[in-house]
Motif scaffolding. Structure first.
Motif, PDB file in Angstrom:
ATOM      1  N   LYS A  93       0.817  -1.210   0.000  1.00 59.75           N
ATOM      2  CA  LYS A  93       0.000   0.000   0.000  1.00 59.75           C
ATOM      3  C   LYS A  93       0.851   1.259   0.000  1.00 59.75           C
ATOM      4  N   THR A  94       2.045   1.170   0.576  1.00 59.64           N
ATOM      5  CA  THR A  94       2.907   2.351   0.677  1.00 59.64           C
ATOM      6  C   THR A  94       4.340   2.011   0.291  1.00 59.64           C
ATOM      7  N   ASN A  95       5.093   3.051  -0.037  1.00 60.79           N
ATOM      8  CA  ASN A  95       6.508   2.910  -0.357  1.00 60.79           C
ATOM      9  C   ASN A  95       7.315   3.271   0.895  1.00 60.79           C
ATOM     10  N   PRO A  96       8.124   2.335   1.424  1.00 58.31           N
ATOM     11  CA  PRO A  96       8.871   2.616   2.657  1.00 58.31           C
ATOM     12  C   PRO A  96       9.927   3.712   2.507  1.00 58.31           C
ATOM     13  N   LEU A  97      10.236   4.106   1.253  1.00 61.14           N
ATOM     14  CA  LEU A  97      11.208   5.171   1.045  1.00 61.14           C
ATOM     15  C   LEU A  97      10.550   6.516   0.737  1.00 61.14           C
ATOM     16  N   GLU A  98       9.229   6.534   0.865  1.00 57.42           N
ATOM     17  CA  GLU A  98       8.484   7.725   0.468  1.00 57.42           C
ATOM     18  C   GLU A  98       8.922   8.977   1.236  1.00 57.42           C
ATOM     19  N   LEU A  99       9.237   8.802   2.520  1.00 58.41           N
ATOM     20  CA  LEU A  99       9.592   9.947   3.358  1.00 58.41           C
ATOM     21  C   LEU A  99      11.097  10.126   3.539  1.00 58.41           C
ATOM     22  N   ILE A 100      11.865   9.282   2.867  1.00 57.69           N
ATOM     23  CA  ILE A 100      13.329   9.374   2.984  1.00 57.69           C
ATOM     24  C   ILE A 100      13.851  10.295   1.890  1.00 57.69           C
ATOM     25  N   GLU A 101      14.509  11.360   2.288  1.00 60.76           N
ATOM     26  CA  GLU A 101      15.001  12.347   1.328  1.00 60.76           C
ATOM     27  C   GLU A 101      16.383  11.973   0.816  1.00 60.76           C
ATOM     28  N   SER A 102      16.609  12.260  -0.446  1.00 63.68           N
ATOM     29  CA  SER A 102      17.949  12.068  -1.010  1.00 63.68           C
ATOM     30  C   SER A 102      18.855  13.182  -0.510  1.00 63.68           C
ATOM     31  N   PRO A 103      20.147  12.895  -0.351  1.00 59.42           N
ATOM     32  CA  PRO A 103      21.084  13.923   0.126  1.00 59.42           C
ATOM     33  C   PRO A 103      21.221  15.050  -0.880  1.00 59.42           C
ATOM     34  N   LYS A 104      21.452  16.265  -0.380  1.00 56.15           N
ATOM     35  CA  LYS A 104      21.680  17.407  -1.256  1.00 56.15           C
ATOM     36  C   LYS A 104      23.053  17.261  -1.898  1.00 56.15           C
ATOM     37  N   MET A 105      23.117  17.581  -3.160  1.00 54.86           N
ATOM     38  CA  MET A 105      24.405  17.479  -3.845  1.00 54.86           C
ATOM     39  C   MET A 105      24.483  18.535  -4.931  1.00 54.86           C
ATOM     40  N   GLY A 106      25.684  18.953  -5.184  1.00 53.73           N
ATOM     41  CA  GLY A 106      25.890  19.916  -6.254  1.00 53.73           C
ATOM     42  C   GLY A 106      25.756  19.251  -7.609  1.00 53.73           C
ATOM     43  N   ARG A 107      25.430  20.022  -8.590  1.00 59.00           N
ATOM     44  CA  ARG A 107      25.301  19.475  -9.938  1.00 59.00           C
ATOM     45  C   ARG A 107      26.682  19.343 -10.548  1.00 59.00           C
ATOM     46  N   LYS A 108      27.095  18.108 -10.780  1.00 57.59           N
ATOM     47  CA  LYS A 108      28.433  17.852 -11.305  1.00 57.59           C
ATOM     48  C   LYS A 108      28.384  17.851 -12.826  1.00 57.59           C
ATOM     49  N   LEU A 109      29.146  18.711 -13.427  1.00 48.27           N
ATOM     50  CA  LEU A 109      29.166  18.800 -14.885  1.00 48.27           C
ATOM     51  C   LEU A 109      30.516  18.345 -15.424  1.00 48.27           C
ATOM     52  N   PRO A 110      30.524  17.539 -16.449  1.00 48.60           N
ATOM     53  CA  PRO A 110      31.801  17.106 -17.016  1.00 48.60           C
ATOM     54  C   PRO A 110      32.511  18.250 -17.719  1.00 48.60           C
ATOM     55  N   ASP A 111      33.812  18.096 -17.890  1.00 48.46           N
ATOM     56  CA  ASP A 111      34.579  19.104 -18.610  1.00 48.46           C
ATOM     57  C   ASP A 111      34.089  19.204 -20.050  1.00 48.46           C
ATOM     58  N   THR A 112      34.176  20.406 -20.586  1.00 47.94           N
ATOM     59  CA  THR A 112      33.853  20.637 -21.990  1.00 47.94           C
ATOM     60  C   THR A 112      35.135  20.976 -22.735  1.00 47.94           C
ATOM     61  N   LEU A 113      35.248  20.480 -23.942  1.00 45.45           N
ATOM     62  CA  LEU A 113      36.390  20.818 -24.786  1.00 45.45           C
ATOM     63  C   LEU A 113      36.045  22.014 -25.662  1.00 45.45           C
ATOM     64  N   ALA A 114      36.951  22.973 -25.728  1.00 46.36           N
ATOM     65  CA  ALA A 114      36.799  24.057 -26.687  1.00 46.36           C
ATOM     66  C   ALA A 114      37.046  23.497 -28.085  1.00 46.36           C
ATOM     67  N   LEU A 115      36.555  24.194 -29.100  1.00 47.79           N
ATOM     68  CA  LEU A 115      36.743  23.727 -30.474  1.00 47.79           C
ATOM     69  C   LEU A 115      38.218  23.553 -30.793  1.00 47.79           C
ATOM     70  N   GLU A 116      39.050  24.479 -30.279  1.00 44.46           N
ATOM     71  CA  GLU A 116      40.504  24.382 -30.521  1.00 44.46           C
ATOM     72  C   GLU A 116      41.080  23.119 -29.894  1.00 44.46           C
ATOM     73  N   GLU A 117      40.540  22.717 -28.735  1.00 42.09           N
ATOM     74  CA  GLU A 117      41.025  21.499 -28.071  1.00 42.09           C
ATOM     75  C   GLU A 117      40.585  20.255 -28.831  1.00 42.09           C
ATOM     76  N   ILE A 118      39.379  20.289 -29.371  1.00 40.09           N
ATOM     77  CA  ILE A 118      38.912  19.158 -30.183  1.00 40.09           C
ATOM     78  C   ILE A 118      39.785  19.023 -31.433  1.00 40.09           C
ATOM     79  N   ASP A 119      40.076  20.156 -32.074  1.00 36.17           N
ATOM     80  CA  ASP A 119      40.946  20.132 -33.254  1.00 36.17           C
ATOM     81  C   ASP A 119      42.335  19.612 -32.889  1.00 36.17           C
ATOM     82  N   SER A 120      42.838  20.030 -31.727  1.00 39.24           N
ATOM     83  CA  SER A 120      44.154  19.599 -31.272  1.00 39.24           C
ATOM     84  C   SER A 120      44.178  18.104 -30.998  1.00 39.24           C
ATOM     85  N   LEU A 121      43.116  17.603 -30.388  1.00 41.85           N
ATOM     86  CA  LEU A 121      43.033  16.176 -30.059  1.00 41.85           C
ATOM     87  C   LEU A 121      42.959  15.335 -31.326  1.00 41.85           C
ATOM     88  N   ILE A 122      42.124  15.763 -32.266  1.00 39.35           N
ATOM     89  CA  ILE A 122      42.014  15.037 -33.538  1.00 39.35           C
ATOM     90  C   ILE A 122      43.306  15.173 -34.337  1.00 39.35           C
TER      91      ILE A 122
END
Length: 299
Positions: A93-122
């Motif tokens: 009838k109920t979800n036992p995790l309904e009242l359990i909150e997930s921990p707060k966390m920062g939004r982790k973003l992966p590194d981005t390559l600049a166009l010059e870095e992509i050209d350099s890598l290729i």
């Protein structure tokens, strides 16, 4: 109901009803298996139908000591999905995790390559070897089409619709989408196909697979990670990059140049626009420019 039976039913639901991939199903199963192992270790005889919020809370508290906030959030989300399924099927009838909150966390973003870095890598690719032409075509495709690494390894020759300017991509849950491909990228794929691949002895099961290893079979995800890591070292790029960095760069560069977020969402194959927003970290200046240009009360 026993845990083993409940987990099997849940996996069948994820596969048939939700259309998830085996890899995703395995990840969801792992969350439930951790809970089962913890119950056995502590000799707790609760079943999927009788386990309480207090017991699941104690489990999460115990595992939290060994996990990062992101991992804690992942396991809470996984278990919540499992028990939501049991509620949906009217086992509980109920979800036992309904009242359990997930921990707060920062939004982790992966590194981005600049166009010059992509050209350099290729540019660090050794084009004197047959694998060089393949690697250039692969990286150009990753960046030009924003593919996941699994989508790249599974790309078929029969998925190439160059006359129409599209490729057919099979994404998560075997969902298919058409992604535009530029003449620039088509050129490098055709060089690889006509000057390298055509001379290989190809395994029967890989006959339609576009990118092949030296033995004429499909490439693994790990091999593409290794190729990119080695090229980054040669190019002197010190960021932590992976095949997914090209996908993130694809979306970010499109957004920075004024592309519509919904169009990017479709090309990436995201079900939710929220996911696209996470992958494309929008600069404040770009958002302000968008408001000033398009909002009816901008003046």
């Amino acid at each position: 109901m026993k845990w083993k039976n409940a987990l099997k039913d849940y996996c069948d639901y994820l596969r048939i009803e939700r259309g998830l991939s085996d890899n995703s199903i395995s990840n969801y199963s792992l969350d439930v298996l951790k809970l089962i192992g913890w119950l056995e270790e502590h000799q707790i005889s609760e079943t999927p139908l009788t386990i309480t919020t207090e017991i699941t809370q104690q489990f999460i508290y115990d595992v939290a000591k060994k996990m990062s906030p992101r991992s804690q959030g992942r396991i809470i989300s996984g278990l919540r999905g499992f028990f939501n399924y049991l509620v949906f099927e009217e086992y509980r009838k109920t979800n036992p995790l309904e009242l359990i909150e997930s921990p707060k966390m920062g939004r982790k973003l992966p590194d981005t390559l600049a166009l010059e870095e992509i050209d350099s890598l290729i540019g660090a690719i050794d084009l004197s070897s047959p694998q060089g032409e393949r690697n250039r075509a692969m990286l150009e495709t990753l960046y030009a089409c924003g593919l996941r690494v699994s989508e790249l390894t599974n790309l078929k020759i029969s998925d190439l619709f160059f006359d129409e300017g599209f490729i057919k991509v099979t994404g998560k849950g075997d969902k298919q989408r058409f992604v535009p491909i530029s003449d620039y990228t088509i050129k490098y794929i055709n060089i690889y196909r006509k000057e390298v691949r055509v001379h290989q002895k190809i395994k029967a099961e890989a006959n339609d697979t576009l990118f092949l290893n030296r033995r004429g079979n499909g490439l693994t995800r790990a091999m593409i990670f290794t190729i990119i890591k080695q090229l980054a070292e040669l190019a002197g790029i010190r960021k932590t990059i992976s095949p997914h960095t090209f996908r993130h760069s694809f979306a970010t560069h499109l957004l920075e140049n004024g592309a519509d977020l919904r169009a990017i969402q479709q090309m990436l194959g995201h079900e939710s626009i929220t996911t696209t927003e996470i992958y494309t970290h929008m600069e404040t200046s770009f958002l302000a420019e968008t408001i000033n240009k398009f909002h009816p009360r901008r003046d």
